[in-house]
Motif scaffolding. Sequence first.
Motif, PDB file in Angstrom:
ATOM      1  N   ARG A   1       0.819  -1.203   0.000  1.00 50.78           N
ATOM      2  CA  ARG A   1       0.000   0.000   0.000  1.00 50.78           C
ATOM      3  C   ARG A   1       0.853   1.254   0.000  1.00 50.78           C
ATOM      4  O   ARG A   1       0.450   2.290  -0.538  1.00 50.78           O
ATOM      5  CB  ARG A   1      -0.955   0.001   1.199  1.00 50.78           C
ATOM      6  N   ALA A   2       2.038   1.190   0.633  1.00 48.06           N
ATOM      7  CA  ALA A   2       2.955   2.325   0.566  1.00 48.06           C
ATOM      8  C   ALA A   2       3.374   2.580  -0.878  1.00 48.06           C
ATOM      9  O   ALA A   2       3.744   3.696  -1.245  1.00 48.06           O
ATOM     10  CB  ALA A   2       4.180   2.063   1.443  1.00 48.06           C
ATOM     11  N   ASN A   3       3.341   1.546  -1.721  1.00 46.74           N
ATOM     12  CA  ASN A   3       3.635   1.678  -3.149  1.00 46.74           C
ATOM     13  C   ASN A   3       2.360   1.785  -3.979  1.00 46.74           C
ATOM     14  O   ASN A   3       2.373   1.498  -5.179  1.00 46.74           O
ATOM     15  CB  ASN A   3       4.457   0.481  -3.629  1.00 46.74           C
ATOM     16  N   ASN A   4       1.255   2.129  -3.327  1.00 43.37           N
ATOM     17  CA  ASN A   4      -0.031   2.337  -3.993  1.00 43.37           C
ATOM     18  C   ASN A   4      -0.525   1.093  -4.719  1.00 43.37           C
ATOM     19  O   ASN A   4      -0.918   1.150  -5.885  1.00 43.37           O
ATOM     20  CB  ASN A   4       0.043   3.529  -4.957  1.00 43.37           C
ATOM     21  N   MET A   5      -0.457  -0.034  -4.034  1.00 47.54           N
ATOM     22  CA  MET A   5      -1.001  -1.261  -4.593  1.00 47.54           C
ATOM     23  C   MET A   5      -1.517  -2.091  -3.419  1.00 47.54           C
ATOM     24  O   MET A   5      -0.937  -2.065  -2.350  1.00 47.54           O
ATOM     25  CB  MET A   5       0.102  -2.015  -5.330  1.00 47.54           C
ATOM     26  N   THR A   6      -2.602  -2.813  -3.628  1.00 44.06           N
ATOM     27  CA  THR A   6      -3.088  -3.646  -2.539  1.00 44.06           C
ATOM     28  C   THR A   6      -2.382  -4.997  -2.568  1.00 44.06           C
ATOM     29  O   THR A   6      -1.836  -5.415  -3.596  1.00 44.06           O
ATOM     30  CB  THR A   6      -4.604  -3.880  -2.646  1.00 44.06           C
ATOM     31  N   TYR A   7      -2.453  -5.687  -1.432  1.00 45.33           N
ATOM     32  CA  TYR A   7      -1.855  -7.027  -1.318  1.00 45.33           C
ATOM     33  C   TYR A   7      -2.415  -7.957  -2.384  1.00 45.33           C
ATOM     34  O   TYR A   7      -1.677  -8.683  -3.060  1.00 45.33           O
ATOM     35  CB  TYR A   7      -2.164  -7.576   0.078  1.00 45.33           C
ATOM     36  N   ASN A   8      -3.736  -7.896  -2.522  1.00 48.00           N
ATOM     37  CA  ASN A   8      -4.450  -8.774  -3.445  1.00 48.00           C
ATOM     38  C   ASN A   8      -3.907  -8.656  -4.867  1.00 48.00           C
ATOM     39  O   ASN A   8      -3.498  -9.643  -5.495  1.00 48.00           O
ATOM     40  CB  ASN A   8      -5.931  -8.364  -3.354  1.00 48.00           C
ATOM     41  N   ARG A   9      -3.842  -7.427  -5.366  1.00 54.26           N
ATOM     42  CA  ARG A   9      -3.364  -7.205  -6.738  1.00 54.26           C
ATOM     43  C   ARG A   9      -1.887  -7.505  -6.870  1.00 54.26           C
ATOM     44  O   ARG A   9      -1.425  -7.987  -7.903  1.00 54.26           O
ATOM     45  CB  ARG A   9      -3.652  -5.758  -7.153  1.00 54.26           C
ATOM     46  N   PHE A  10      -1.145  -7.200  -5.815  1.00 58.06           N
ATOM     47  CA  PHE A  10       0.304  -7.446  -5.833  1.00 58.06           C
ATOM     48  C   PHE A  10       0.593  -8.932  -6.010  1.00 58.06           C
ATOM     49  O   PHE A  10       1.378  -9.333  -6.884  1.00 58.06           O
ATOM     50  CB  PHE A  10       0.903  -6.904  -4.533  1.00 58.06           C
TER      51      PHE A  10
ATOM     52  N   ASN B   1      13.657  -5.169   5.208  1.00 54.76           N
ATOM     53  CA  ASN B   1      15.108  -5.010   5.100  1.00 54.76           C
ATOM     54  C   ASN B   1      15.597  -4.532   3.739  1.00 54.76           C
ATOM     55  O   ASN B   1      16.732  -4.084   3.618  1.00 54.76           O
ATOM     56  CB  ASN B   1      15.788  -6.342   5.440  1.00 54.76           C
ATOM     57  N   ASP B   2      14.764  -4.653   2.699  1.00 53.19           N
ATOM     58  CA  ASP B   2      15.201  -4.241   1.364  1.00 53.19           C
ATOM     59  C   ASP B   2      14.034  -3.599   0.610  1.00 53.19           C
ATOM     60  O   ASP B   2      13.511  -4.166  -0.351  1.00 53.19           O
ATOM     61  CB  ASP B   2      15.744  -5.461   0.603  1.00 53.19           C
ATOM     62  N   PRO B   3      13.601  -2.404   1.066  1.00 52.00           N
ATOM     63  CA  PRO B   3      12.418  -1.784   0.463  1.00 52.00           C
ATOM     64  C   PRO B   3      12.590  -1.523  -1.035  1.00 52.00           C
ATOM     65  O   PRO B   3      11.617  -1.569  -1.788  1.00 52.00           O
ATOM     66  CB  PRO B   3      12.269  -0.465   1.235  1.00 52.00           C
ATOM     67  N   ALA B   4      13.835  -1.275  -1.475  1.00 49.19           N
ATOM     68  CA  ALA B   4      14.048  -0.976  -2.895  1.00 49.19           C
ATOM     69  C   ALA B   4      13.699  -2.191  -3.751  1.00 49.19           C
ATOM     70  O   ALA B   4      13.033  -2.072  -4.794  1.00 49.19           O
ATOM     71  CB  ALA B   4      15.500  -0.563  -3.122  1.00 49.19           C
ATOM     72  N   ALA B   5      14.139  -3.369  -3.316  1.00 52.35           N
ATOM     73  CA  ALA B   5      13.835  -4.584  -4.062  1.00 52.35           C
ATOM     74  C   ALA B   5      12.345  -4.866  -4.041  1.00 52.35           C
ATOM     75  O   ALA B   5      11.764  -5.316  -5.035  1.00 52.35           O
ATOM     76  CB  ALA B   5      14.598  -5.763  -3.460  1.00 52.35           C
ATOM     77  N   PHE B   6      11.725  -4.566  -2.895  1.00 52.59           N
ATOM     78  CA  PHE B   6      10.276  -4.781  -2.798  1.00 52.59           C
ATOM     79  C   PHE B   6       9.545  -3.881  -3.792  1.00 52.59           C
ATOM     80  O   PHE B   6       8.634  -4.320  -4.494  1.00 52.59           O
ATOM     81  CB  PHE B   6       9.807  -4.508  -1.366  1.00 52.59           C
ATOM     82  N   THR B   7       9.966  -2.616  -3.860  1.00 51.17           N
ATOM     83  CA  THR B   7       9.345  -1.689  -4.811  1.00 51.17           C
ATOM     84  C   THR B   7       9.521  -2.185  -6.242  1.00 51.17           C
ATOM     85  O   THR B   7       8.603  -2.081  -7.061  1.00 51.17           O
ATOM     86  CB  THR B   7       9.971  -0.297  -4.647  1.00 51.17           C
ATOM     87  N   ALA B   8      10.695  -2.743  -6.541  1.00 46.08           N
ATOM     88  CA  ALA B   8      10.922  -3.276  -7.888  1.00 46.08           C
ATOM     89  C   ALA B   8       9.941  -4.406  -8.191  1.00 46.08           C
ATOM     90  O   ALA B   8       9.381  -4.481  -9.287  1.00 46.08           O
ATOM     91  CB  ALA B   8      12.363  -3.770  -8.007  1.00 46.08           C
ATOM     92  N   LEU B   9       9.702  -5.259  -7.184  1.00 51.59           N
ATOM     93  CA  LEU B   9       8.737  -6.347  -7.383  1.00 51.59           C
ATOM     94  C   LEU B   9       7.330  -5.803  -7.586  1.00 51.59           C
ATOM     95  O   LEU B   9       6.560  -6.330  -8.393  1.00 51.59           O
ATOM     96  CB  LEU B   9       8.753  -7.289  -6.175  1.00 51.59           C
ATOM     97  N   VAL B  10       6.992  -4.724  -6.836  1.00 52.69           N
ATOM     98  CA  VAL B  10       5.675  -4.129  -7.000  1.00 52.69           C
ATOM     99  C   VAL B  10       5.504  -3.623  -8.428  1.00 52.69           C
ATOM    100  O   VAL B  10       4.447  -3.806  -9.045  1.00 52.69           O
ATOM    101  CB  VAL B  10       5.458  -2.989  -5.979  1.00 52.69           C
ATOM    102  N   GLU B  11       6.566  -3.036  -8.975  1.00 49.29           N
ATOM    103  CA  GLU B  11       6.467  -2.517 -10.339  1.00 49.29           C
ATOM    104  C   GLU B  11       6.276  -3.650 -11.347  1.00 49.29           C
ATOM    105  O   GLU B  11       5.520  -3.515 -12.304  1.00 49.29           O
ATOM    106  CB  GLU B  11       7.719  -1.683 -10.694  1.00 49.29           C
TER     107      GLU B  11
END
Lengths: 149, 120
Positions: free
Chosen positions: B70-79, B101-111
Motif C-alpha cells: 500500500r505504501a507503493n499504492n497497490m493492494t496485497y491482493n493485486r500485488f 530489510n530491502d524496500p528498494a527490491a520490494f518496490t521493484a517487485l511491485v512494479e
Amino acid sequence: MRTASPKASEITRAWHIIDAKDVVLGRLATHAAALLRGKHKPTFAPHMDTGDFVIVINAGEIALTGSKNADKMAFRHSGYPGGLTATTYADMMATHPTRAVEKAIRGMLPKNSLGRSQITKLKVYAGAEHPHAAQNPTPYSINQVSQIS
Amino acid sequence: MARVKRGVHAAKKRRTTLERASGYTGQRSRLFSRAKEQVTHSMVYAFNDRKDKKGQFRRLWITRINAAARANNMTYNRFMQGLKVAGIDVDRRVLADMAINDPAAFTALVEVARKNVVLS
C-alpha cells in the motif's frame, strides 16, 4: 531466516493530522485506527504498539450519512440497574463534539491493554486548533489505494 | 527374579508431572491430581498451537506485505496476483522480510506486479 520482530527502541512514531471536516465518520475511523495500530508499516507486530500518533481536527464537523444524525444512538451504562443512557448522535455532537470520533476509533482498536494504550496516541479536537505544532504533524489525506494500476 | 516395588515408579511419575507443572498457578503446580489435569490440557494446547503457529505467521507476513504494498499504492491482493502472473515464485515469508530489510527490491517487485496485473 527468522521473521523480524521489532524492538521497542526501534519503533519510530510519526504524527499525522487528519481534517475531519465533511469526512464520513467510519471512513475516517478506519484510517485513524490503522495508523494508531501501525498496520501501515512493514514492521507491524501484533504483540506491541508500532503505531503512530494521530491528531483529528474539526471533529465537530464530521459527516454522518443517511438519517444517522437523528436516529443513531450512543449508549452508555453507569453500571447500576437501569443505568443505561441513550443519546442521539445529534445531541452528543452538540454537547461533546469530539466524542463521536473517539468512540468510532476506539471501537476499531483491540479490546485489550494494547488497544487501551494505543487510544492514548489519538488526539481529537472539535475545532481547527491543536496544541501539537511542535510535533510537526504531516497532513494525512484519506485516499483509497487504487485497485487498478 | 528381582522384586520390583511400585513406589519408585509411582513417585517418579508424580515427580515428572509436577516438574512439568512448575510455574503454574496455585494448586496446579502443587497438587498432583490438579497438576495432571493441567499438564494433559497444556500438552494438547501446545501440540495444536505448534500447528496454529504456521498460520499465524502467514497472517503476519500478509499484513506486512500489505502495508508495504500500500505504501507503493497497490493492494496485497493485486500485488500477489501480479507476481503470480509474472511467474515470480517468492513466498510470503521472504516478501515480508524484503519489505522491512530491502524496500528498494520490494518496490521493484511491485512494479513488476503492476505490469502483470490482469483486471477482469
